[in-house]
Design a protein around this motif. Structure first.
Motif, mmCIF file in Angstrom:
data_model
loop_
_atom_site.group_PDB
_atom_site.id
_atom_site.type_symbol
_atom_site.label_atom_id
_atom_site.label_comp_id
_atom_site.label_asym_id
_atom_site.label_seq_id
_atom_site.Cartn_x
_atom_site.Cartn_y
_atom_site.Cartn_z
ATOM 1 N N ARG A 108 -17.926 35.535 12.931
ATOM 2 C CA ARG A 108 -17.220 36.811 12.927
ATOM 3 C C ARG A 108 -15.801 36.674 12.385
ATOM 4 O O ARG A 108 -15.364 37.467 11.552
ATOM 5 C CB ARG A 108 -17.198 37.375 14.352
ATOM 6 N N LYS A 109 -15.060 35.685 12.846
ATOM 7 C CA LYS A 109 -13.657 35.548 12.470
ATOM 8 C C LYS A 109 -13.494 35.302 10.965
ATOM 9 O O LYS A 109 -12.695 35.967 10.303
ATOM 10 C CB LYS A 109 -13.031 34.412 13.279
ATOM 11 N N SER A 110 -14.266 34.368 10.426
ATOM 12 C CA SER A 110 -14.134 34.080 8.992
ATOM 13 C C SER A 110 -14.653 35.239 8.141
ATOM 14 O O SER A 110 -14.121 35.519 7.068
ATOM 15 C CB SER A 110 -14.868 32.790 8.637
ATOM 16 N N THR A 111 -15.677 35.949 8.635
ATOM 17 C CA THR A 111 -16.189 37.096 7.887
ATOM 18 C C THR A 111 -15.172 38.220 7.842
ATOM 19 O O THR A 111 -14.960 38.830 6.789
ATOM 20 C CB THR A 111 -17.504 37.596 8.524
ATOM 21 N N LEU A 112 -14.538 38.491 8.973
ATOM 22 C CA LEU A 112 -13.500 39.533 8.979
ATOM 23 C C LEU A 112 -12.334 39.160 8.079
ATOM 24 O O LEU A 112 -11.772 40.021 7.391
ATOM 25 C CB LEU A 112 -13.017 39.779 10.407
ATOM 26 N N ALA A 113 -11.987 37.883 8.053
ATOM 27 C CA ALA A 113 -10.906 37.440 7.164
ATOM 28 C C ALA A 113 -11.301 37.626 5.704
ATOM 29 O O ALA A 113 -10.484 38.091 4.884
ATOM 30 C CB ALA A 113 -10.555 35.985 7.456
ATOM 31 N N ALA A 114 -12.549 37.300 5.367
ATOM 32 C CA ALA A 114 -13.011 37.453 3.983
ATOM 33 C C ALA A 114 -13.055 38.928 3.581
ATOM 34 O O ALA A 114 -12.666 39.292 2.462
ATOM 35 C CB ALA A 114 -14.389 36.820 3.821
ATOM 36 N N ILE A 115 -13.506 39.791 4.488
ATOM 37 C CA ILE A 115 -13.561 41.228 4.196
ATOM 38 C C ILE A 115 -12.150 41.781 4.016
ATOM 39 O O ILE A 115 -11.886 42.554 3.095
ATOM 40 C CB ILE A 115 -14.307 41.977 5.317
ATOM 41 N N SER A 116 -11.244 41.371 4.889
ATOM 42 C CA SER A 116 -9.866 41.828 4.781
ATOM 43 C C SER A 116 -9.253 41.407 3.455
ATOM 44 O O SER A 116 -8.585 42.206 2.782
ATOM 45 C CB SER A 116 -9.057 41.270 5.954
ATOM 46 N N THR A 117 -9.477 40.184 3.056
ATOM 47 C CA THR A 117 -8.952 39.685 1.781
ATOM 48 C C THR A 117 -9.546 40.457 0.609
ATOM 49 O O THR A 117 -8.830 40.840 -0.325
ATOM 50 C CB THR A 117 -9.249 38.184 1.637
#
Length: 190
Positions: A108-117
């Motif tokens: 979840r954390k890395s996916t949210l970071a990738a989506i935000s970027t």
């Protein structure tokens, strides 16, 4: 039983029971006595639920001559409930591990970071659209040409976003077992 005995049974005042008899809510038999079960049903169905007598009927234990069904042991119910909950939790954990092993779960954390970027890049590409087209729009007189220019620029922004940003983000994700290596985002954009 008599009205006074029914009042003691329900732990209410006898005046309340006699008022219900007078109003016809509770009926006496030919012998002048009251059938307890019929009286309880009549009170439960025909008397205001917020009244003391109705509340006493709802909370009163039923009068039973002999109880043939034993009451369950509370510790047994607690053990069975706890065991069922534990087994359900273990099944959920096993399912999560299987989905993770098959690469059907993502972090979840890395996916949210990738989506935000990714969407920050889209925003950064779309925000200066007005500055990029302002000089060309200033010389145009036909509204259809202005609209076409803006549509073309937006299509270019979204095509670039799909081909570069989204494609690279999706490529970083682990592939589920049995999935082919083609990228649906780049095929759709082409």
């Amino acid at each position: 039983m008599t009205g006074a005995e029914l009042a003691r049974e329900l732990n209410v005042r006898s005046q309340g029971i006699y008022k219900l008899i007078k109003r016809g809510v509770i009926e006496r038999g030919s012998d002048g006595l009251i059938d307890v079960e019929l009286a309880k049903v009549a009170i439960a169905t025909r008397v205001r639920a917020s009244g003391k007598t109705a509340a006493a009927v709802v909370s009163a234990p039923p009068v039973v001559a002999s109880q043939s069904v034993p009451t369950p042991n509370p510790s047994l119910i607690t053990y069975q409930t706890a065991r069922a909950e534990r087994e359900a939790e273990e099944a959920l954990i096993a399912r999560s591990k299987r989905l993770e092993r098959d690469h059907l779960l993502i972090d979840r954390k890395s996916t949210l970071a990738a989506i935000s970027t990714a969407f920050r890049r889209l925003r950064d590409d779309a925000m200066p659209l007005g500055r990029r087209v302002a000089a060309r729009v200033a010389t145009m007189t036909d509204p259809r040409d202005v609209q076409q220019l803006i549509d073309d620029e937006l299509a270019h922004i979204f095509r670039t976003f799909a081909e570069k940003t989204l494609a690279s983000t999706v490529a970083k994700l682990p592939k589920p077992r049995g999935e082919d290596t083609s990228n649906p985002l780049t095929e759709e954009a082409a």
